[in-house]
Design an enzyme around this catalytic site. Structure first.
Site, mmCIF file in Angstrom:
data_model
loop_
_atom_site.group_PDB
_atom_site.id
_atom_site.type_symbol
_atom_site.label_atom_id
_atom_site.label_comp_id
_atom_site.label_asym_id
_atom_site.label_seq_id
_atom_site.Cartn_x
_atom_site.Cartn_y
_atom_site.Cartn_z
ATOM 1 N N GLU A 48 -37.726 37.351 -10.830
ATOM 2 C CA GLU A 48 -38.368 37.514 -9.518
ATOM 3 C C GLU A 48 -39.008 36.170 -9.149
ATOM 4 O O GLU A 48 -39.602 35.500 -9.989
ATOM 5 C CB GLU A 48 -39.451 38.598 -9.602
ATOM 6 C CG GLU A 48 -40.171 38.826 -8.280
ATOM 7 C CD GLU A 48 -41.183 39.976 -8.330
ATOM 8 O OE1 GLU A 48 -41.741 40.260 -9.413
ATOM 9 O OE2 GLU A 48 -41.419 40.594 -7.269
ATOM 10 N N LYS A 127 -37.110 44.194 -2.132
ATOM 11 C CA LYS A 127 -38.056 45.026 -2.902
ATOM 12 C C LYS A 127 -38.516 46.208 -2.043
ATOM 13 O O LYS A 127 -39.048 46.014 -0.936
ATOM 14 C CB LYS A 127 -39.238 44.147 -3.312
ATOM 15 C CG LYS A 127 -40.167 44.732 -4.344
ATOM 16 C CD LYS A 127 -41.172 43.640 -4.765
ATOM 17 C CE LYS A 127 -42.023 44.005 -5.932
ATOM 18 N NZ LYS A 127 -42.832 42.859 -6.388
ATOM 19 N N CYS A 169 -39.079 44.438 -9.884
ATOM 20 C CA CYS A 169 -40.425 44.560 -10.442
ATOM 21 C C CYS A 169 -41.096 45.911 -10.199
ATOM 22 O O CYS A 169 -40.782 46.883 -10.868
ATOM 23 C CB CYS A 169 -41.284 43.404 -9.933
ATOM 24 S SG CYS A 169 -42.665 43.062 -11.050
#
Ligand SMILES: NC(=O)CC(=O)C(=O)O
Length: 298
Positions: A48, A127, A169
């Site tokens: 990331e 995301k 994440c």
């Protein structure tokens, strides 16, 4: 059961030391990706925010404009660097994430880019779950101050191997995504991610192992290397977990590339021993992988 993973796959996770110089980050990424390719990896993952420091104050400065695709070199140097690198490495390459700016909506996203060995973009994932947390005395972080969330689940077909899922994440904390991906025949869930010293110690390994255990698939988490001079200290410990929830490989805290050999036998053996697939009770609770799910929306 039909094979999920058509042939063995060497996966490499590049736990990159990233800094404030984007050009230097891209150049470091290149060296490490080529090293992984030399070791025989055919799917290589960068973390990331591999081209920038991680933090809301950095997103606008480092953001690249990806649409319309293909973007210009000037507006998206990381896109072009990844495309060329995938081709040079002759491998699938996941650019874990970069900050993205969408001109038409004036919104920022945290976006990963997946290229095939020809250097063609085959998937993007924005995301979906933004990292907004407040643990008093430990860490407060609010991605939503700057970023907008993505709004689709990202599954990618690698013709020689099978299907994988991409997320980023904080997305790992929402098991629905993983369950849907597994029920849609993915053999691997990839999460480039930058947990920190608080949440990493608590949950990094647990999350990876839980998603693997629940879904009996491989899971890969790829972190930036830890930098105690940075404003955000990434946890490190990039890891690959097998379908039986055993850690196959785990990095330390510094820059490092870790490898794992994935094969279909491990998936079959795990699912034969504990046959969850045929034991679900959709007469008692709903199947989250059915119904209206967005796989396509930008
Ligand atoms: N950085 C993240 O998106 C998530 C994280 O650090 C955590 O879930 O913990």
């Amino acid at each position: 059961m039909a094979a999920l993973l058509k042939r063995p796959l060497k996966l490499a996770l590049v736990q990159l030391a990233t800094g404030s110089d984007k050009t230097a980050n891209l150049s470091r990424a290149r060296s490490r990706v080529l090293e992984a390719a030399q070791q025989g990896a055919s799917l290589i993952v960068l973390p990331e925010c591999f081209n920038s420091p991680y933090g809301c104050q950095y997103f606008p400065k480092y953001a690249e404009t990806l649409l319309p695709s293909p973007p210009s070199n000037e507006k998206a140097p990381s896109f072009h660097a990844l495309s060329a690198l995938a081709k040079e490495a002759n491998a699938y390459l996941l650019g874990g994430s970069i900050p993205e700016y969408e001109t038409s909506t004036e919104k920022y996203f945290n976006t990963s880019l997946m290229f095939n060995p020809k250097g063609e973009l085959i998937a993007t994932h924005r995301k979906v779950h933004l990292f907004d947390i407040d643990i008093p005395g430990k860490i407060t972080f609010k991605e939503s101050e700057i970023l907008s969330p993505g709004n689709k689940i990202t599954l990618v077909d690698l013709p020689e191997y099978g299907r994988i899922a991409l997320a980023i994440c904080y997305d790992i904390r929402f098991p629905e995504l993983a369950t849907i991906a597994a029920r849609k025949q993915c053999f691997l869930l990839l999460y480039p991610g930058a947990f920190n010293l608080t949440t990493g110690a608590l949950h990094w390994s647990l999350q990876a192992r839980a998603r693997a255990m629940d879904n009996q698939v491989y899971v890969g988490l790829c972190s930036p290397a830890r930098d105690m001079e940075a404003s955000y200290n990434a946890w490190g410990h990039s890891m690959v977990v097998d379908p039986n929830a055993a850690v196959m490989t785990e990095a330390g805290e510094s820059e490092e590339v870790v490898y794992a050999d994935l094969n279909e036998d491990k998936i079959q053996e795990t699912r034969k021993g504990i046959p969850l697939q045929g034991q679900r009770r959709f007469d008692v609770y709903p199947d989250v992988s059915e119904g209206k799910i967005d796989f396509e929306r930008a």
